[in-house]
Design an enzyme around this catalytic site. Structure first.
Site, PDB file in Angstrom:
ATOM      1  CD  GLU A 194      -2.719  -1.051   2.619  1.00  0.00           C
ATOM      2  OE1 GLU A 194      -2.435  -0.208   3.487  1.00  0.00           O
ATOM      3  OE2 GLU A 194      -3.606  -1.888   2.759  1.00  0.00           O
TER       4      GLU A 194
ATOM      5  CE  LYS B 180       5.470   4.412   6.921  1.00  0.00           C
ATOM      6  NZ  LYS B 180       5.305   5.741   7.460  1.00  0.00           N
TER       7      LYS B 180
ATOM      8  NE  ARG C  82      -2.379   3.328  12.805  1.00  0.00           N
ATOM      9  CZ  ARG C  82      -1.607   2.257  13.005  1.00  0.00           C
ATOM     10  NH1 ARG C  82      -0.305   2.403  13.130  1.00  0.00           N
ATOM     11  NH2 ARG C  82      -2.131   1.060  13.055  1.00  0.00           N
TER      12      ARG C  82
ATOM     13  NE  ARG D  25       2.725   5.671  15.887  1.00  0.00           N
ATOM     14  CZ  ARG D  25       3.624   5.378  14.992  1.00  0.00           C
ATOM     15  NH1 ARG D  25       3.437   5.707  13.738  1.00  0.00           N
ATOM     16  NH2 ARG D  25       4.713   4.767  15.323  1.00  0.00           N
TER      17      ARG D  25
ATOM     18  CD  GLU E  88      -0.854   8.363   8.001  1.00  0.00           C
ATOM     19  OE1 GLU E  88      -1.270   7.486   8.789  1.00  0.00           O
ATOM     20  OE2 GLU E  88       0.199   9.004   8.167  1.00  0.00           O
TER      21      GLU E  88
ATOM     22  CG  PHE F  71      -4.237   1.959   6.689  1.00  0.00           C
ATOM     23  CD1 PHE F  71      -4.101   1.198   7.821  1.00  0.00           C
ATOM     24  CD2 PHE F  71      -3.896   3.308   6.724  1.00  0.00           C
ATOM     25  CE1 PHE F  71      -3.639   1.768   8.996  1.00  0.00           C
ATOM     26  CE2 PHE F  71      -3.429   3.884   7.903  1.00  0.00           C
ATOM     27  CZ  PHE F  71      -3.300   3.103   9.045  1.00  0.00           C
TER      28      PHE F  71
ATOM     29  CE  LYS G 270       9.016   1.791  10.271  1.00  0.00           C
ATOM     30  NZ  LYS G 270       8.614   2.541  11.441  1.00  0.00           N
TER      31      LYS G 270
END
Ligand code: AMP
Length: 586
Positions: free
Chosen positions: A250, A252, A257, A272, A302, A342, A425
């Site tokens: 996906e 980023k 977040r 977050r 996000e 996501f 990531k």
């Protein structure tokens, strides 16, 4: 229970450096408490009174404590201030003041855990007119009944300076040893805590209902779930190897977040760090109401800044201007946002966290009505290094931080509160900051939509290559234009309009309109990145890639003084890219 017992423990913990010894101390204290006392003590030990997500903070100002100590002792405020300056710790000043006073008065009550907690709770929740005076009275009352040692720690608690290092995790350890029959049950307790991160609630449950009660803890709408975190690997090859040869990837996005809870249509947003940030994003609340179908759900996303006119994504720094308590409506207009979903953790009464990622993603696709403000994170399925590599480059050239590779295995659950290799990531290592303006030539344009139907959505801009006497594309720019600019542009460009691309324009992109290179405008971007779609400096840094200016913004200056052949050159951009390269930390 006497507050003194908690204070004694705090003192012992301060003297102990080992974690195991600390857990032992906690364990014996916990065992001697009633469930209600335990519920309160676990917050007090951390200098808090409620779980962080409720946003109830003690944070009493030093000045107020100084006033209380001055009143208590009869000493002038200045003397207290000097004592503070001398000792550097208001807790020690309080201890000293109470010690001196005790020599004079004999009568005082003993403080209980319950009374201290209830008073601190009141102090933290009081607001409005007269609340300062009331807080002062409450504090005075506590201090006048406190022993010198109790005063030391009380003051550290209320001013937020009790830094014991007793985290929620140590408390969980102590709880599992005290009430669940040993360390081996710690994972059960941790899972409960990850789904319901309120240490007071978990503590009370552990002592009252033991293992069976803890096992029953599930997701509660309105209580944030601790977020899953990603590991990092260095390249696409390593990622695919780790993920068993296939994964999803996906974009980023570079934003904030958000975990959104929808309960009977009412939305709450958590950061977050699990703070309630609903007030900060009334626009996200509204769009989720409209575009998230179920009445009850928890989704993660996000949040990114978008240009109000062109709808293009904007850099993280712009989103940060939305972090505020005041003038929210005004900033909402200036910096609109979009969310890229996501994950889904809960829908209509069902816990999704233990279902594999592909199933969660399918569900997510089902439950949203995509729009400009609410959309899915861009995703592909991958099973070869080359595709993953390309996707990464595409993401970076679109201004993303990189990509998130996600496991598609059977056990690709959403592991609340944990960092694991289920998410990996891949971030770009360098970015090249752009601080100078550049003068670029308008060579094409894209049709506008919505508000911009009568004009252009974005312009295709190019740098000059003097060696070959051609213009090479370097960005699409739709940001920074005023309504007046937008009206004027079609007229300005009319004399230069062509049916197809000008032979001196080198472009891999198909524009809706083409122009003879004639008009130069000044732009400023945030950075320069490698790009598979732009032709500026193609093959110079990497085979097949050109350079792009990311997040370009028109500064408002038409460079009528410059002919197109005096625009910024390809070599200048290449030079900027190389010189301003900086390593990204983190
Ligand atoms: P990092 O902060 O570098 O550890 O990266 C993890 C963060 O990336 C998450 O907390 C999210 O805020 C953000 N993020 C952006 N896009 C995605 C995505 N598609 N999936 C998961 N996290 C994402």
């Amino acid at each position: 229970m006497r507050f003194e017992k908690v204070v004694d423990l705090i003192e012992q913990v301060e003297a102990e450096s080992g974690r195991l010894a600390m857990i032992d101390l906690l364990k014996s204290l916990f065992k001697s408490m009633t469930p209600e006392e335990l519920n309160k003590a676990v917050y007090l030990l951390q200098g808090r009174i409620r779980p962080e997500y409720e946003g109830i903070e003690l944070g009493i100002a030093d000045k107020l404590v100084e006033r209380a100590l001055s009143q208590l002792s009869g000493l002038p405020l200045e003397t207290i201030e000097n004592m503070y300056a001398d000792k550097g710790d208001l807790g020690l000043v309080a201890e000293e003041v109470v010690k001196r006073k005790k020599q004079k008065t004999l009568f005082s009550r003993t403080l209980t855990v319950e009374e201290v907690y209830n008073t601190l709770y009141k102090m933290a929740t009081l607001a409005g007119k007269g609340s300062i005076k009331y807080k002062l009275d409450l504090l005075l009352n506590l201090l006048s009944n406190a022993s010198p040692k109790e005063a030391r720690y009380l003051v550290r608690m209320v001013t937020g300076k009790l830094r014991l290092g007793v985290g929620d995790m140590s408390i969980l350890d102590a709880l599992s040893e005290a009430f669940l029959g040993g360390k081996s049950y710690r994972p059960v307790l941790e899972r409960a805590y990850n789904l319901h991160p309120d240490i007071g609630y978990i503590a009370q449950l552990a002592v009252k209902e033991g293992l069976e009660g803890v096992k029953k803890v599930g997701i509660t709408l309105g209580i944030p779930i601790r977020m899953a975190l990603a590991e990092r690997l260095k390249d696409p090859e390593e990622i695919l190897e780790k993920m068993g040869g296939r994964c999803a990837a996906e974009y980023k996005y570079d934003g904030e977040r958000i975990q959104a809870h929808k309960d009977d249509g009412k939305i709450k947003l958590f950061s977050r760090r699990l703070e309630d940030i609903t007030y900060q994003y009334p626009d996200v609340v509204e769009s989720l109401k409209k575009h998230l179908k179920p009445e009850r759900a928890i989704v993660e996303m996000e949040c990114v800044a978008v240009d109000p006119v062109s709808g293009e994504l904007r850099p993280f720094q712009e989103l940060m201007q939305r972090r505020r308590k005041y003038s929210i409506e005004e900033m909402m207009k200036k910096i609109p946002v979009a969310v890229k979903l996501f994950d889904v953790l809960y829908v209509g009464g069902e816990d999704y966290t233990l279902k594999p990622y592909p199933q969660r993603r399918r569900k997510l696709e089902e439950i949203i009505i995509p729009s400009e403000e609410v959309d899915l994170a861009r995703k592909i399925d991958v099973s070869d290094v080359e595709t993953l590599e390309k996707f990464f480059e595409e993401a970076v050239s679109e201004g993303m931080e990189g990509i998130m590779a996600k496991s598609v295995d059977e056990d690709s659950i959403y592991e609340a509160g944990a960092r694991s290799y289920r998410w990996v990531k891949l971030k770009r290592e360098y970015k090249s900051e752009l601080t100078d303006t550049v003068d670029l030539v308008i060579v094409g344009a894209f049709a506008g939509r919505g508000k911009r139907a009568e004009t252009y959505g974005a312009l295709l801009l190019a740098a000059y290559d003097p060696e070959n006497d051609v213009f090479k594309t370097v960005c699409k720019c739709g940001t920074g234009f005023t309504d007046e600019d937008l009206q004027k542009l079609p007229q300005m460009l009319k004399p230069y309009t062509l049916k197809e691309r000008h032979p001196k324009v080198i472009s891999k992109i198909d524009a809706d309109y083409w122009f003879e290179p004639a008009i130069v405008i000044e732009c400023i971007g945030a950075e320069i990145t490698l790009s598979p779609i732009h032709t500026c400096a193609i093959d110079e840094v990497k085979k097949g890639s050109g350079l792009a200016i990311r997040f370009p913004r028109f500064t408002g200056r038409y460079r009528e003084d410059k002919s197109p052949r005096e625009a910024t050159t390809e070599d200048e951009i290449l030079e900027m890219y190389r010189q301003k390269m900086i390593k990204i930390e983190g």
